[in-house]
Design a protein around this motif. Sequence first.
Motif, short mmCIF file in Angstrom:
data_model
loop_
_atom_site.label_atom_id
_atom_site.label_comp_id
_atom_site.label_asym_id
_atom_site.label_seq_id
_atom_site.Cartn_x
_atom_site.Cartn_y
_atom_site.Cartn_z
N ARG A 259 0.83 -1.21 0.00
CA ARG A 259 0.00 0.00 0.00
C ARG A 259 0.86 1.26 0.00
O ARG A 259 0.55 2.22 -0.71
N ARG A 260 1.92 1.27 0.79
CA ARG A 260 2.80 2.45 0.79
C ARG A 260 3.44 2.65 -0.58
O ARG A 260 3.51 3.78 -1.07
N LEU B 238 0.16 3.42 -3.08
CA LEU B 238 -0.71 4.56 -2.78
C LEU B 238 0.01 5.76 -2.20
O LEU B 238 -0.54 6.85 -2.18
N ASP C 123 0.81 8.46 2.79
CA ASP C 123 -0.20 9.24 3.49
C ASP C 123 -1.63 8.91 3.07
O ASP C 123 -2.55 9.72 3.28
N HIS C 124 -1.84 7.75 2.52
CA HIS C 124 -3.18 7.35 2.07
C HIS C 124 -3.97 6.76 3.23
O HIS C 124 -3.41 6.06 4.07
N PRO C 125 -5.27 7.02 3.29
CA PRO C 125 -6.10 6.45 4.37
C PRO C 125 -6.04 4.92 4.46
O PRO C 125 -6.16 4.37 5.57
N ASP C 126 -5.85 4.22 3.35
CA ASP C 126 -5.72 2.76 3.43
C ASP C 126 -4.45 2.35 4.16
O ASP C 126 -4.41 1.31 4.82
N ALA D 17 -5.55 13.69 5.97
CA ALA D 17 -6.37 13.40 4.79
C ALA D 17 -7.77 14.01 4.90
O ALA D 17 -8.32 14.50 3.91
#
Length: 169
Positions: free
Chosen positions: A113-114, A117, A120-123, A158
Amino acid sequence: SATTLIYFDDRQGRFDEALLWAEHAAVAIAKAGDPLGLDEGQRLINLGTAHLDRGDSEQAKACYERALELFREGLGPSNLNVANALGNLGNVYIKEGDYQQALAQQEQALAIRRATLGPDHPDVAATLTSIGIAHLSLGNPEQGKRMFEQALAIVESAFGPGHPDVAAN
């Protein structure tokens, strides 16, 4: 699609209907063809979630493991669908109390995910929260707290400090 209706009926508390949609989706996928297994993988993710919501972690785990295999084979090891399957599998392990295995799954999901995305992504925040739970449950409260604080910072950045997701984190 029938695969989406699995998720919808599960969210509405209609597990029997969700299972019927899962069967319907399986037939439709078989007829339409699914050379990479991606539709079947998503069907299994939704079905696994329905099983987990009903408290059947073994069935959920089997669904998530098979979806993970399909996504890795069809999309490669660094795809977001792989991260989602790993995260779901990690959540099963949390429910089962196997926090070491949960941590391993969630850390793999976090890396994907890092990379995909951004940090700093909510996921990413959701995954950090799951990692924090695993650390806390393993007797590592300081590591758990660091994960929770990182997740909170991401969500506040976010969505802003007044957003409902801030309170949840």
